[in-house]
Design an enzyme around this catalytic site. Structure first.
Site, PDB file in Angstrom:
ATOM      1  N   SER A   1       0.847  -1.198   0.000  1.00 55.75           N
ATOM      2  CA  SER A   1       0.000   0.000   0.000  1.00 55.75           C
ATOM      3  C   SER A   1       0.881   1.246   0.000  1.00 55.75           C
ATOM      4  O   SER A   1       1.649   1.460   0.949  1.00 55.75           O
ATOM      5  CB  SER A   1      -0.881   0.014   1.247  1.00 55.75           C
ATOM      6  OG  SER A   1      -1.418   1.315   1.438  1.00 55.75           O
TER       7      SER A   1
ATOM      8  N   HIS B   1      -1.188  -1.316  -4.212  1.00 53.91           N
ATOM      9  CA  HIS B   1      -2.472  -0.966  -3.582  1.00 53.91           C
ATOM     10  C   HIS B   1      -2.511   0.535  -3.345  1.00 53.91           C
ATOM     11  O   HIS B   1      -1.602   1.109  -2.737  1.00 53.91           O
ATOM     12  CB  HIS B   1      -2.598  -1.720  -2.255  1.00 53.91           C
ATOM     13  CG  HIS B   1      -3.910  -1.582  -1.574  1.00 53.91           C
ATOM     14  ND1 HIS B   1      -5.027  -2.290  -1.958  1.00 53.91           N
ATOM     15  CD2 HIS B   1      -4.296  -0.822  -0.507  1.00 53.91           C
ATOM     16  CE1 HIS B   1      -6.044  -1.977  -1.154  1.00 53.91           C
ATOM     17  NE2 HIS B   1      -5.626  -1.090  -0.264  1.00 53.91           N
TER      18      HIS B   1
ATOM     19  N   ASP C   1      -4.635   3.569  -1.747  1.00 52.24           N
ATOM     20  CA  ASP C   1      -5.694   3.881  -0.775  1.00 52.24           C
ATOM     21  C   ASP C   1      -6.202   5.297  -0.948  1.00 52.24           C
ATOM     22  O   ASP C   1      -5.574   6.246  -0.476  1.00 52.24           O
ATOM     23  CB  ASP C   1      -5.141   3.717   0.645  1.00 52.24           C
ATOM     24  CG  ASP C   1      -5.003   2.265   1.020  1.00 52.24           C
ATOM     25  OD1 ASP C   1      -3.921   1.873   1.492  1.00 52.24           O
ATOM     26  OD2 ASP C   1      -5.973   1.526   0.822  1.00 52.24           O
TER      27      ASP C   1
ATOM     28  N   MET D   1      -8.704   8.214  -0.122  1.00 49.92           N
ATOM     29  CA  MET D   1      -9.544   8.607   1.015  1.00 49.92           C
ATOM     30  C   MET D   1     -10.055  10.024   0.802  1.00 49.92           C
ATOM     31  O   MET D   1      -9.296  10.906   0.406  1.00 49.92           O
ATOM     32  CB  MET D   1      -8.724   8.553   2.313  1.00 49.92           C
ATOM     33  CG  MET D   1      -8.149   7.183   2.591  1.00 49.92           C
ATOM     34  SD  MET D   1      -7.080   7.233   4.041  1.00 49.92           S
ATOM     35  CE  MET D   1      -6.501   5.548   4.029  1.00 49.92           C
TER      36      MET D   1
ATOM     37  N   HIS E   1      -8.288   1.207  -4.036  1.00 49.88           N
ATOM     38  CA  HIS E   1      -9.230   0.983  -2.927  1.00 49.88           C
ATOM     39  C   HIS E   1      -9.886   2.324  -2.620  1.00 49.88           C
ATOM     40  O   HIS E   1      -9.266   3.196  -2.017  1.00 49.88           O
ATOM     41  CB  HIS E   1      -8.433   0.450  -1.732  1.00 49.88           C
ATOM     42  CG  HIS E   1      -9.233   0.249  -0.490  1.00 49.88           C
ATOM     43  ND1 HIS E   1      -8.630   0.035   0.736  1.00 49.88           N
ATOM     44  CD2 HIS E   1     -10.561   0.209  -0.247  1.00 49.88           C
ATOM     45  CE1 HIS E   1      -9.556  -0.133   1.659  1.00 49.88           C
ATOM     46  NE2 HIS E   1     -10.743  -0.017   1.096  1.00 49.88           N
TER      47      HIS E   1
ATOM     48  N   MET F   1     -11.906   4.482  -0.570  1.00 49.46           N
ATOM     49  CA  MET F   1     -12.534   4.720   0.722  1.00 49.46           C
ATOM     50  C   MET F   1     -13.179   6.101   0.658  1.00 49.46           C
ATOM     51  O   MET F   1     -12.739   7.070   1.298  1.00 49.46           O
ATOM     52  CB  MET F   1     -11.495   4.643   1.859  1.00 49.46           C
ATOM     53  CG  MET F   1     -11.054   3.220   2.125  1.00 49.46           C
ATOM     54  SD  MET F   1      -9.562   3.130   3.121  1.00 49.46           S
ATOM     55  CE  MET F   1      -8.343   3.328   1.825  1.00 49.46           C
TER      56      MET F   1
ATOM     57  N   MET G   1     -11.551  -5.638   5.490  1.00 51.98           N
ATOM     58  CA  MET G   1     -10.714  -4.701   6.249  1.00 51.98           C
ATOM     59  C   MET G   1     -10.375  -5.323   7.599  1.00 51.98           C
ATOM     60  O   MET G   1     -11.277  -5.748   8.332  1.00 51.98           O
ATOM     61  CB  MET G   1     -11.443  -3.368   6.457  1.00 51.98           C
ATOM     62  CG  MET G   1     -11.622  -2.538   5.185  1.00 51.98           C
ATOM     63  SD  MET G   1     -10.092  -2.229   4.299  1.00 51.98           S
ATOM     64  CE  MET G   1      -9.174  -1.262   5.526  1.00 51.98           C
TER      65      MET G   1
ATOM     66  N   ASP H   1      -6.576  -6.336   4.528  1.00 54.66           N
ATOM     67  CA  ASP H   1      -5.995  -5.012   4.441  1.00 54.66           C
ATOM     68  C   ASP H   1      -5.941  -4.344   5.806  1.00 54.66           C
ATOM     69  O   ASP H   1      -6.981  -4.039   6.389  1.00 54.66           O
ATOM     70  CB  ASP H   1      -6.886  -4.199   3.484  1.00 54.66           C
ATOM     71  CG  ASP H   1      -6.324  -2.838   3.164  1.00 54.66           C
ATOM     72  OD1 ASP H   1      -6.946  -2.135   2.344  1.00 54.66           O
ATOM     73  OD2 ASP H   1      -5.296  -2.474   3.733  1.00 54.66           O
TER      74      ASP H   1
HETATM   75  C1  DX5 Z   1      -6.183   1.691   5.782  1.00 53.57           C
HETATM   76  C2  DX5 Z   1      -5.728   1.242   4.416  1.00 53.57           C
HETATM   77  C3  DX5 Z   1      -4.732   0.116   4.478  1.00 53.57           C
HETATM   78  C4  DX5 Z   1      -3.471   0.545   5.141  1.00 53.57           C
HETATM   79  C5  DX5 Z   1      -2.592  -0.650   5.359  1.00 53.57           C
HETATM   80  O1  DX5 Z   1      -7.337   2.465   5.622  1.00 53.57           O
HETATM   81  O2  DX5 Z   1      -6.831   0.768   3.694  1.00 53.57           O
HETATM   82  O3  DX5 Z   1      -4.400  -0.298   3.145  1.00 53.57           O
HETATM   83  O4  DX5 Z   1      -2.789   1.468   4.317  1.00 53.57           O
HETATM   84  O5  DX5 Z   1      -1.478  -0.162   6.007  1.00 53.57           O
HETATM   85  P1  DX5 Z   1      -0.737  -1.074   7.095  1.00 53.57           P
HETATM   86  O6  DX5 Z   1      -0.303  -2.296   6.320  1.00 53.57           O
HETATM   87  O7  DX5 Z   1       0.394  -0.193   7.539  1.00 53.57           O
HETATM   88  O8  DX5 Z   1      -1.739  -1.370   8.145  1.00 53.57           O
HETATM   89 ZN    ZN Z   2      -6.518  -0.269   1.469  1.00 54.15          ZN
END
Ligand code: DX5
Ligand code: ZN
Length: 218
Positions: A13, A38, A40, A42, A71, A73, A141, A179
């Site tokens: 990620s 990956h 993320d 947000m 992903h 979010m 998650m 994740d």
């Molecule tokens: C959290 C993200 C995850 C996160 C994982 O909202 O969706 O992908 O970045 O990071 P680690 O592996 O550090 O928990």
């Molecule tokens: Zn993620």
């Protein structure tokens, strides 16, 4: 398309990467053996954090040959979908967000991408059951979405097992991805429970040797 669930895929990620050296970071994890990247996304609404958007994903897409696993979010994945599709191999949306889930999943597949569906730790597995025959990937998650570096929630193992059982019983085909808080011990627990795609932020980008970190997860 026949999906091979036997191979464990590692998806670092970039939320945990050094954004000031983004190109070098994603090229390095690709060279170190990462299977997917990956991303993320947000929006500060669906989760209490803002990370990056379509332009950032486009920049990453240009740097690597491996699949980009976006992903979302975000509260309105349907509204922003067109801006992420060009730079995605997979697009994963949340069942809790404010959209017509089936319609969004259909649009992702119509664009020739893999459609993913994700659920927060507090959302029961039953919430995604109606959609399991419309996805290529279920993202369980294992932390509350919003931040990397959080501890793994062992209570999520039951959801992984439920997903694997339903998939087998109904003869469905979707990756089971986990994740959040995934390092080597959690990786073996999740794979033993039925997961085959591991998102790893801190456990890869937080380590000095990416290849060693990825091998440890595998
Ligand atoms: C959290 C993200 C995850 C996160 C994982 O909202 O969706 O992908 O970045 O990071 P680690 O592996 O550090 O928990
Ligand atoms: Zn993620």
């Amino acid at each position: 398309m026949a999906l091979d669930f036997s191979k464990v895929l590692i998806a670092p990620s970039v939320l945990a990467a050094d954004f000031a050296n983004l190109g070098a970071q994603v090229r390095a994890v690709e060279a170190a053996g990462a299977d997917w990247i990956h991303l993320d996304v947000m929006d500060g609404q669906f989760v209490d954090n803002i990370s990056f958007g379509p332009a950032f994903c486009a920049a990453v897409r240009k740097q690597v040959a491996i699949p980009t696993d976006i992903h979302l979010m975000i509260e309105r994945p349907d509204h922003y979908l067109e801006r992420f599709l060009p730079n995605a191999n997979n697009v994963t949306v949340h069942v809790e967000a404010q959209h017509d889930v089936a319609n969004t999943l259909r649009r992702i597949r119509e664009a020739g991408r893999q459609a993913g569906l994700s659920l927060r730790p507090g959302t029961p597995f039953e919430a995604v059951e109606p959609f399991l025959d419309q996805i290529d990937l279920l993202l369980v998650m294992t932390v509350e979405p919003g931040f990397g570096g959080q501890p793994f929630l062992p209570g999520m193992v039951g959801k992984i097992e439920a997903a694997a059982a339903v998939r087998a019983r109904r003869g469905l085909a979707f990756h089971i991805q986990v994740d959040g808080g995934i390092d080597a011990p959690q990786a073996s627990l999740c794979v033993a429970s039925g997961a085959n795609v591991l998102v790893a932020g801190t456990s890869v980008f937080g380590k000095p040797d990416y290849a060693q970190a990825i091998r440890a997860l595998r």
